[in-house]
Design an enzyme around this catalytic site. Structure first.
Site, short mmCIF file in Angstrom:
data_model
loop_
_atom_site.label_atom_id
_atom_site.label_comp_id
_atom_site.label_asym_id
_atom_site.label_seq_id
_atom_site.Cartn_x
_atom_site.Cartn_y
_atom_site.Cartn_z
CB SER A 1 10.72 16.82 -13.57
OG SER A 1 10.20 17.70 -14.54
CG HIS B 1 10.43 14.10 -17.66
ND1 HIS B 1 9.22 13.68 -17.19
CD2 HIS B 1 10.60 15.33 -17.10
CE1 HIS B 1 8.69 14.58 -16.39
NE2 HIS B 1 9.51 15.59 -16.33
#
Length: 196
Positions: A101, A126
């Site tokens: 992330s 993501h």
């Protein structure tokens, strides 16, 4: 029984006796920085302060940022990334363990050609998420609009840093995409994989 942060001897140039400093301060003096936790305002401000201070101290010598992070807050992560682009010295990034992330976003922000992953490291990208799902409808709409702007910003940075097309990065960010070190290198998030 916790022992706290280990202390190591450090002798400043020109001093006869070594003093005992905590290991992180010793490593900071060698320009070695660590993101070994979830990204939040506190660690973001600490890393930003260290990068700015060390770049003022010597604007030619590279900084090394070691990353083992599950991700975290978007705005503090972007602040770390922006500071890495702002400071004069090159910031070399090293992924050890996991850069997920916001951790992978910071990893990609290292100086291109100077981004490294250890052989068994994992990288995950993501889209940013929101925690305001219990908000009133009006607040939720504003939050969703802001989230879309942040997603676009993050996607464009990945496109710029990896050389991948916008459609591919945008599609990959729809879900959690985990990569090995070699896959992260092929994707363009890192430039080198350390040899075993």
């Amino acid at each position: 029984m916790p022992i706290g942060v280990p202390k190591v001897p450090f002798r400043s140039p020109g001093e006869e006796d070594a003093s005992w400093v905590d290991i992180y301060n010793r490593l900071y003096r060698e320009r070695l920085l660590f993101l070994g936790q979830e990204v939040n305002s506190e660690i973001s401000n600490q890393l930003i302060g260290l990068m700015v201070y060390l770049s003022i101290e010597d604007d030619k010598k590279d900084l090394y940022l070691f990353i083992n992070s599950p991700g975290g807050w978007v705005i503090p992560g972007i602040a770390i990334y922006d500071t890495m682009q702002f400071v004069q010295p090159d910031v070399q990034t090293v992924c050890m363990g996991l850069a997920a992330s916001m951790g992978s976003f910071v990893l990609a922000g290292g100086k291109i050609t100077k981004r490294l992953a250890f052989p068994h490291a994992r990288v995950m990208i993501h889209q940013p998420a929101s925690s305001f799902y219990e908000a009133q409808t009006g607040e939720f709409i504003l939050e969703a609009e802001e989230l879309l702007k942040l997603r676009e910003t993050i996607t464009r940075v990945y496109v710029q840093r990896t050389g991948k097309p916008l459609w591919l990065v945008s599609e990959d960010m729809e879900r959690d995409v985990f990569m090995s070190a070699a896959e992260a290198q092929a994707y363009g998030i890192v430039d080198l994989v350390a040899v075993e």
